[in-house]
Enzyme design. Structure first.
Site, PDB file in Angstrom:
ATOM      1  N   ASP A  60      15.468  69.330  94.029  1.00  0.00           N
ATOM      2  CA  ASP A  60      15.174  70.746  93.733  1.00  0.00           C
ATOM      3  C   ASP A  60      16.362  71.679  93.998  1.00  0.00           C
ATOM      4  O   ASP A  60      16.252  72.883  93.848  1.00  0.00           O
ATOM      5  CB  ASP A  60      13.965  71.206  94.560  1.00  0.00           C
ATOM      6  CG  ASP A  60      14.225  71.102  96.057  1.00  0.00           C
ATOM      7  OD1 ASP A  60      15.368  70.808  96.470  1.00  0.00           O
ATOM      8  OD2 ASP A  60      13.283  71.319  96.829  1.00  0.00           O
TER       9      ASP A  60
ATOM     10  N   TYR B 228      25.989  71.883  98.835  1.00  0.00           N
ATOM     11  CA  TYR B 228      26.181  70.743  99.735  1.00  0.00           C
ATOM     12  C   TYR B 228      27.639  70.258  99.786  1.00  0.00           C
ATOM     13  O   TYR B 228      28.003  69.512 100.688  1.00  0.00           O
ATOM     14  CB  TYR B 228      25.269  69.576  99.333  1.00  0.00           C
ATOM     15  CG  TYR B 228      23.853  69.712  99.874  1.00  0.00           C
ATOM     16  CD1 TYR B 228      23.541  69.298 101.168  1.00  0.00           C
ATOM     17  CD2 TYR B 228      22.829  70.239  99.098  1.00  0.00           C
ATOM     18  CE1 TYR B 228      22.254  69.408 101.662  1.00  0.00           C
ATOM     19  CE2 TYR B 228      21.534  70.356  99.593  1.00  0.00           C
ATOM     20  CZ  TYR B 228      21.257  69.935 100.882  1.00  0.00           C
ATOM     21  OH  TYR B 228      19.990  70.050 101.375  1.00  0.00           O
TER      22      TYR B 228
HETATM   23  C1  G6P Z   1      16.858  71.072  99.633  1.00  0.00           C
HETATM   24  C2  G6P Z   1      17.370  69.738  99.155  1.00  0.00           C
HETATM   25  C3  G6P Z   1      16.579  68.639  99.785  1.00  0.00           C
HETATM   26  C4  G6P Z   1      16.653  68.749 101.276  1.00  0.00           C
HETATM   27  C5  G6P Z   1      16.169  70.110 101.737  1.00  0.00           C
HETATM   28  C6  G6P Z   1      16.467  70.272 103.210  1.00  0.00           C
HETATM   29  O1  G6P Z   1      15.558  71.279  99.154  1.00  0.00           O
HETATM   30  O2  G6P Z   1      17.330  69.588  97.766  1.00  0.00           O
HETATM   31  O3  G6P Z   1      17.091  67.413  99.340  1.00  0.00           O
HETATM   32  O4  G6P Z   1      15.899  67.747 101.917  1.00  0.00           O
HETATM   33  O5  G6P Z   1      16.848  71.118 101.044  1.00  0.00           O
HETATM   34  O6  G6P Z   1      15.841  71.385 103.710  1.00  0.00           O
HETATM   35  P1  G6P Z   1      15.477  71.532 105.260  1.00  0.00           P
HETATM   36  O7  G6P Z   1      14.848  72.865 105.312  1.00  0.00           O
HETATM   37  O8  G6P Z   1      14.548  70.378 105.579  1.00  0.00           O
HETATM   38  O9  G6P Z   1      16.756  71.425 106.004  1.00  0.00           O
HETATM   39 MN    MN Z   2      17.826  67.453  97.277  1.00  0.00          MN
END
Ligand code: G6P
Ligand code: MN
Length: 443
Positions: free
Chosen positions: A173, A265
């Protein structure tokens, strides 16, 4: 596969993302006629909490025609399924914390999906997802698996080696989250956008964003705006400093490399030393999620159990659920909507090895993903970065299947967040101990 009375199984049913996915299914029930939802998890307590929350959502919104089950039994979960949405997290947040903290203790980036933390998670996650896909092949081989289990390129690479014919889409996403956040911050409507993007998962670039209503490529002006001031969080993760830091770094990347809009990222590969310096190694993202989303979900279940009055489901679920339901609907109705998916390259990026797993725009219909070929080569800067990352990922997956310490050490050494073979070996040896029982035995 049926087209009405859909049975959806959610693998990793206890996840905090489940309410958002259920909400999206219910709000789209005219296009996506779900009649049965099964939550499958290996954690009984969290799965039962989620069953309570989903039951509350169904009752409150008047969906008493939707059957709901929660189970720990894969046969029960996956028999007679039309769609499987997979969001498992092998080892849970406790192991995410180790993926983040162990590399940091060696002065290396400690992140869920990037750097050696991502590789650590990958060696756990592959086994878990091969299990889920195996069950679906056994109990409902025609079902479509929509997977967003991380780390996505590693998972996609491993699954296609073991189950090359699985009906499966691998999606992340992050691209729509970047687009939605930009659109809200700068006053655009993302629905008008056609984005061109390429990369590996959590490792890519936009090359243009055409706005149908404005009739122009808006990427250059978006880059200009991002360089003037970073985006603010628009909805999901509101008030979350670590996501604000990510948007700040996105703007910083653009100061160095202003020609293409990067995935946020990439900060871990471009600025590993700054990221390490700025990270509190005693309180990482896993701790924040445990104290935030995880705790809120537990509290929600408790409120429902105690029949508390007032607003129980009080948080914004973000783009995630809608994205998945849109994809499922596009399969169902053969509507060929466009999504960024993680797919074997096979020439889509002409000057990158054809057996790389890449993230590219794809049309989605009844036959699954129909990837769009770029028809022009990518530049040497991006190509070099992607080739090193891709080779490291391939070595890691080889290491998984062969149980090869040597291959995994090579993968760690090649990871662009790691400065030396010494560091790679030190951190690998610590991670082997921490992941005992989760990783394959490495010889
Ligand atoms: C986004 C990325 C995901 C990831 C998430 C982490 O949605 O696409 O791959 O796992 O962010 O978010 P968080 O809030 O769990 O650090
Ligand atoms: Mn992701």
């Amino acid at each position: 596969m049926k087209f009405t009375d859909l049975h959806v199984a959610i693998a990793g049913g206890g996840s905090t993302y489940t309410p958002g996915i259920v909400q999206a299914m219910l709000h789209n029930s005219d296009r996506f006629p779900v009649s049965k939802i099964t939550l499958y998890d290996i954690d009984e307590e969290r799965n039962e909490d989620m069953k309570l929350i989903v039951k509350y959502m169904l009752e409150n919104d008047g969906y008493d025609n939707v059957e709901l089950n929660a189970t720990l039994d894969p046969e029960e979960a996956f028999t007679g399924c039309d769609f499987v949405f997979s969001q498992i997290r092998v080892g849970g947040m406790e192991m995410r914390e180790k993926d983040e903290k162990i590399p940091l203790s060696h002065g290396l980036v400690g992140q869920e999906t990037c750097g050696v933390g991502g590789f650590s998670y990958g060696l756990r996650s592959i086994k878990g997802l091969l299990g889920v896909v195996g069950y679906v092949q056994e109990y409902s081989p025609d079902a479509w698996i929509l997977n967003y289990t991380n780390p996505e390129t590693l998972i996609a690479e491993a699954i296609r080696r073991q189950f090359p014919n699985a009906h499966m889409l691998n999606a992340c996403d992050m691209t729509i989250s970047i687009e939605e956040t930009m659109a809200r911050n700068f006053g655009y409507d993302r629905k008008n956008w056609i984005a061109q993007y390429y990369g590996l998962n959590h490792f890519g670039w936009y090359t243009s964003i055409y706005d149908k209503s404005l009739q122009r490529d808006v990427m250059p002006e978006l880059i200009e705006k991002l360089r003037k001031a970073p985006m603010k969080i628009a909805s999901f993760n509101k008030g979350d400093q670590s996501w604000q830091d990510a948007w700040n770094k996105l703007s910083k990347i653009l100061d160095y490399f202003p020609d293409y809009l990067p995935n946020n990222y990439l900060e871990y590969y471009f600025f590993p030393d700054i990221v390490v310096e700025e990270t509190d190694s005693n309180h990482t993202r896993a701790n924040m999620v445990m104290d935030g989303r995880l705790k809120n979900t537990k509290e929600m279940a408790t409120k429902i159990r105690n029949k508390a009055e007032g607003e129980v489901l009080d948080f914004d679920f973000g783009e995630h659920g809608q994205y998945i339901v849109d994809m499922a609907t596009s399969i169902l109705n053969d509507s060929h909507e466009r999504f960024m998916l993680i797919q074997p390259n096979m020439g889509a990026i002409p000057n990158l090895r054809q057996d790389a797993v890449v993230e590219i725009p794809t049309y989605v219909g009844r036959l699954g993903a129909e990837p769009i070929s770029m028809r022009h080569p990518i530049n040497d800067f991006h190509k070099g970065l992607m080739e090193a990352q891709n080779a490291a990922e391939k070595l890691l997956v080889d290491g998984y299947f062969e149980g090869s310490y040597q291959k995994v050490l090579e993968a760690f050494t090649l990871n662009q967040t790691v400065p030396s073979a010494d560091k790679a070996k030190e951190v690998l040896d610590d991670l082997i101990i921490a992941n005992k029982g989760y990783w394959p035995e490495l010889h």
